[in-house]
Design a protein around this motif. Structure first.
Motif, PDB file in Angstrom:
ATOM      1  N   GLU A 163      22.789   8.893  15.941  1.00  0.00           N
ATOM      2  CA  GLU A 163      23.363   8.177  17.074  1.00  0.00           C
ATOM      3  C   GLU A 163      22.848   6.751  17.059  1.00  0.00           C
ATOM      4  OE1 GLU A 163      22.924  10.137  20.806  1.00  0.00           O
ATOM      5  OE2 GLU A 163      23.600  12.052  20.009  1.00  0.00           O
ATOM      6  N   MET A 164      23.777   5.801  17.120  1.00  0.00           N
ATOM      7  CA  MET A 164      23.432   4.391  17.043  1.00  0.00           C
ATOM      8  C   MET A 164      24.207   3.636  18.127  1.00  0.00           C
ATOM      9  SD  MET A 164      23.481   4.074  12.894  1.00  0.00           S
ATOM     10  CE  MET A 164      22.455   2.618  12.785  1.00  0.00           C
ATOM     11  N   PRO A 165      23.823   3.776  19.396  1.00  0.00           N
ATOM     12  CA  PRO A 165      24.562   3.138  20.481  1.00  0.00           C
ATOM     13  C   PRO A 165      24.652   1.624  20.310  1.00  0.00           C
ATOM     14  CG  PRO A 165      22.739   4.456  21.340  1.00  0.00           C
ATOM     15  CD  PRO A 165      22.642   4.469  19.862  1.00  0.00           C
ATOM     16  N   GLY A 166      25.835   1.099  20.465  1.00  0.00           N
ATOM     17  CA  GLY A 166      26.045  -0.339  20.381  1.00  0.00           C
ATOM     18  C   GLY A 166      26.146  -0.893  18.977  1.00  0.00           C
ATOM     19  N   VAL A 167      26.062  -0.040  17.967  1.00  0.00           N
ATOM     20  CA  VAL A 167      26.118  -0.493  16.572  1.00  0.00           C
ATOM     21  C   VAL A 167      27.516  -0.247  16.035  1.00  0.00           C
ATOM     22  CG1 VAL A 167      25.213  -0.169  14.243  1.00  0.00           C
ATOM     23  CG2 VAL A 167      23.680  -0.034  16.200  1.00  0.00           C
ATOM     24  N   GLY A 168      28.101  -1.282  15.470  1.00  0.00           N
ATOM     25  CA  GLY A 168      29.423  -1.166  14.863  1.00  0.00           C
ATOM     26  C   GLY A 168      29.311  -1.147  13.356  1.00  0.00           C
ATOM     27  N   GLU A 169      30.457  -1.166  12.702  1.00  0.00           N
ATOM     28  CA  GLU A 169      30.505  -1.092  11.234  1.00  0.00           C
ATOM     29  C   GLU A 169      29.692  -2.200  10.570  1.00  0.00           C
ATOM     30  OE1 GLU A 169      33.835  -1.538   7.719  1.00  0.00           O
ATOM     31  OE2 GLU A 169      34.481  -0.982   9.722  1.00  0.00           O
ATOM     32  N   GLY A 170      29.771  -3.399  11.104  1.00  0.00           N
ATOM     33  CA  GLY A 170      29.055  -4.522  10.508  1.00  0.00           C
ATOM     34  C   GLY A 170      27.581  -4.561  10.844  1.00  0.00           C
ATOM     35  N   GLY A 171      27.119  -3.678  11.726  1.00  0.00           N
ATOM     36  CA  GLY A 171      25.732  -3.704  12.149  1.00  0.00           C
ATOM     37  C   GLY A 171      24.857  -2.645  11.521  1.00  0.00           C
ATOM     38  N   VAL A 172      25.360  -1.959  10.499  1.00  0.00           N
ATOM     39  CA  VAL A 172      24.569  -0.904   9.871  1.00  0.00           C
ATOM     40  C   VAL A 172      24.512  -1.103   8.362  1.00  0.00           C
ATOM     41  CG1 VAL A 172      26.495   0.718   9.666  1.00  0.00           C
ATOM     42  CG2 VAL A 172      24.200   1.597   9.763  1.00  0.00           C
ATOM     43  N   ASP A 173      23.326  -0.904   7.808  1.00  0.00           N
ATOM     44  CA  ASP A 173      23.122  -0.952   6.361  1.00  0.00           C
ATOM     45  C   ASP A 173      22.440   0.351   5.956  1.00  0.00           C
ATOM     46  OD1 ASP A 173      24.077  -3.596   5.815  1.00  0.00           O
ATOM     47  OD2 ASP A 173      22.227  -4.375   6.709  1.00  0.00           O
ATOM     48  N   VAL A 174      22.981   1.009   4.946  1.00  0.00           N
ATOM     49  CA  VAL A 174      22.403   2.250   4.436  1.00  0.00           C
ATOM     50  C   VAL A 174      22.149   2.069   2.952  1.00  0.00           C
ATOM     51  CG1 VAL A 174      22.756   4.724   4.099  1.00  0.00           C
ATOM     52  CG2 VAL A 174      23.673   3.611   6.151  1.00  0.00           C
ATOM     53  N   SER A 175      20.958   2.437   2.515  1.00  0.00           N
ATOM     54  CA  SER A 175      20.651   2.398   1.086  1.00  0.00           C
ATOM     55  C   SER A 175      19.948   3.703   0.713  1.00  0.00           C
ATOM     56  CB  SER A 175      19.780   1.190   0.742  1.00  0.00           C
ATOM     57  OG  SER A 175      18.553   1.243   1.433  1.00  0.00           O
ATOM     58  N   VAL A 176      20.133   4.095  -0.530  1.00  0.00           N
ATOM     59  CA  VAL A 176      19.530   5.332  -1.008  1.00  0.00           C
ATOM     60  C   VAL A 176      19.039   5.130  -2.434  1.00  0.00           C
ATOM     61  CG1 VAL A 176      21.714   6.319  -1.822  1.00  0.00           C
ATOM     62  CG2 VAL A 176      19.873   7.838  -1.178  1.00  0.00           C
ATOM     63  N   ASP A 177      17.878   5.707  -2.726  1.00  0.00           N
ATOM     64  CA  ASP A 177      17.395   5.732  -4.102  1.00  0.00           C
ATOM     65  C   ASP A 177      16.974   7.167  -4.405  1.00  0.00           C
ATOM     66  OD1 ASP A 177      14.800   6.105  -3.076  1.00  0.00           O
ATOM     67  OD2 ASP A 177      14.334   3.981  -3.178  1.00  0.00           O
ATOM     68  N   ASP A 178      16.260   7.375  -5.463  1.00  0.00           N
ATOM     69  CA  ASP A 178      15.897   8.734  -5.875  1.00  0.00           C
ATOM     70  C   ASP A 178      14.996   9.449  -4.883  1.00  0.00           C
ATOM     71  OD1 ASP A 178      17.401   8.511  -8.152  1.00  0.00           O
ATOM     72  OD2 ASP A 178      15.735   7.834  -9.398  1.00  0.00           O
ATOM     73  N   GLU A 179      14.281   8.717  -4.054  1.00  0.00           N
ATOM     74  CA  GLU A 179      13.300   9.341  -3.169  1.00  0.00           C
ATOM     75  C   GLU A 179      13.533   9.120  -1.685  1.00  0.00           C
ATOM     76  OE1 GLU A 179       9.526   7.929  -4.462  1.00  0.00           O
ATOM     77  OE2 GLU A 179       9.682   8.849  -6.432  1.00  0.00           O
ATOM     78  N   SER A 180      14.310   8.113  -1.298  1.00  0.00           N
ATOM     79  CA  SER A 180      14.433   7.818   0.122  1.00  0.00           C
ATOM     80  C   SER A 180      15.819   7.316   0.516  1.00  0.00           C
ATOM     81  CB  SER A 180      13.381   6.790   0.540  1.00  0.00           C
ATOM     82  OG  SER A 180      13.606   5.567  -0.128  1.00  0.00           O
ATOM     83  N   LEU A 181      16.133   7.535   1.788  1.00  0.00           N
ATOM     84  CA  LEU A 181      17.364   7.052   2.415  1.00  0.00           C
ATOM     85  C   LEU A 181      16.927   6.134   3.542  1.00  0.00           C
ATOM     86  CD1 LEU A 181      20.526   7.456   2.942  1.00  0.00           C
ATOM     87  CD2 LEU A 181      19.766   9.044   4.698  1.00  0.00           C
ATOM     88  N   THR A 182      17.424   4.899   3.547  1.00  0.00           N
ATOM     89  CA  THR A 182      17.036   3.931   4.557  1.00  0.00           C
ATOM     90  C   THR A 182      18.254   3.549   5.387  1.00  0.00           C
ATOM     91  OG1 THR A 182      15.346   3.044   3.071  1.00  0.00           O
ATOM     92  CG2 THR A 182      15.968   1.670   4.948  1.00  0.00           C
ATOM     93  N   ILE A 183      18.101   3.596   6.711  1.00  0.00           N
ATOM     94  CA  ILE A 183      19.154   3.195   7.636  1.00  0.00           C
ATOM     95  C   ILE A 183      18.626   2.038   8.464  1.00  0.00           C
ATOM     96  CG2 ILE A 183      20.605   3.877   9.569  1.00  0.00           C
ATOM     97  CD1 ILE A 183      20.291   6.784   8.621  1.00  0.00           C
ATOM     98  N   ILE A 184      19.356   0.920   8.452  1.00  0.00           N
ATOM     99  CA  ILE A 184      19.006  -0.246   9.258  1.00  0.00           C
ATOM    100  C   ILE A 184      20.171  -0.500  10.198  1.00  0.00           C
ATOM    101  CG2 ILE A 184      18.465  -2.718   9.249  1.00  0.00           C
ATOM    102  CD1 ILE A 184      17.317  -2.295   6.421  1.00  0.00           C
ATOM    103  N   GLY A 185      19.885  -0.577  11.481  1.00  0.00           N
ATOM    104  CA  GLY A 185      20.935  -0.803  12.471  1.00  0.00           C
ATOM    105  C   GLY A 185      20.631  -2.004  13.337  1.00  0.00           C
ATOM    106  N   ARG A 186      21.682  -2.734  13.705  1.00  0.00           N
ATOM    107  CA  ARG A 186      21.558  -3.886  14.591  1.00  0.00           C
ATOM    108  C   ARG A 186      22.638  -3.762  15.658  1.00  0.00           C
ATOM    109  NH1 ARG A 186      20.900  -5.142   9.653  1.00  0.00           N
ATOM    110  NH2 ARG A 186      23.050  -5.690   9.233  1.00  0.00           N
ATOM    111  N   SER A 187      22.204  -3.550  16.895  1.00  0.00           N
ATOM    112  CA  SER A 187      23.188  -3.491  17.978  1.00  0.00           C
ATOM    113  C   SER A 187      23.478  -4.911  18.449  1.00  0.00           C
ATOM    114  CB  SER A 187      22.677  -2.640  19.134  1.00  0.00           C
ATOM    115  OG  SER A 187      21.514  -3.202  19.694  1.00  0.00           O
ATOM    116  N   GLN A 188      24.662  -5.075  18.975  1.00  0.00           N
ATOM    117  CA  GLN A 188      25.072  -6.400  19.417  1.00  0.00           C
ATOM    118  C   GLN A 188      25.181  -6.421  20.926  1.00  0.00           C
ATOM    119  OE1 GLN A 188      28.670  -7.238  17.320  1.00  0.00           O
ATOM    120  NE2 GLN A 188      27.667  -7.327  15.344  1.00  0.00           N
TER     121      GLN A 188
END
Length: 92
Positions: free
Chosen positions: A4-29
């Motif tokens: 759940e990412m209240p206030g976060v739209g398509e342009g406000g989220v970055d997801v990256s994944v590698d062999d060991e971790s999944l990172t989610i960065i969110g920016r609400s506007q």
């Protein structure tokens, strides 16, 4: 995986994944109501970052995601080597 990412739209989220971790960065506007005076705001504009450990059984090349109404949905498919393989048994 749902996040759940209240206030976060398509342009406000970055997801990256590698062999060991999944990172989610969110920016609400910040949402403005135009000329109306704001009495109370439920959510303040902010950013956040979450890191999750990913199993080696996940095929990181096929991870996909979508966001709708403040809910991020990630699909983390298992790799072919992690799937159970049935062994046919032949009669003698």
């Amino acid at each position: 995986m749902l996040a759940e990412m209240p206030g976060v739209g398509e342009g406000g989220v970055d997801v990256s994944v590698d062999d060991e971790s999944l990172t989610i960065i969110g920016r609400s506007q910040e949402t403005r109501l135009g000329a109306a005076a704001e009495i109370h705001a439920e959510y303040q504009p902010r950013s956040y970052r979450r890191v999750f450990t990913v199993s080696r059984d996940i095929d990181t090349t096929r991870v996909s995601g979508s966001i709708s109404q403040g809910v991020l949905r990630l699909v983390l498919p298992k790799s072919d080597r992690a799937k159970v393989r049935r062994i046919p048994i032949q009669p003698e």
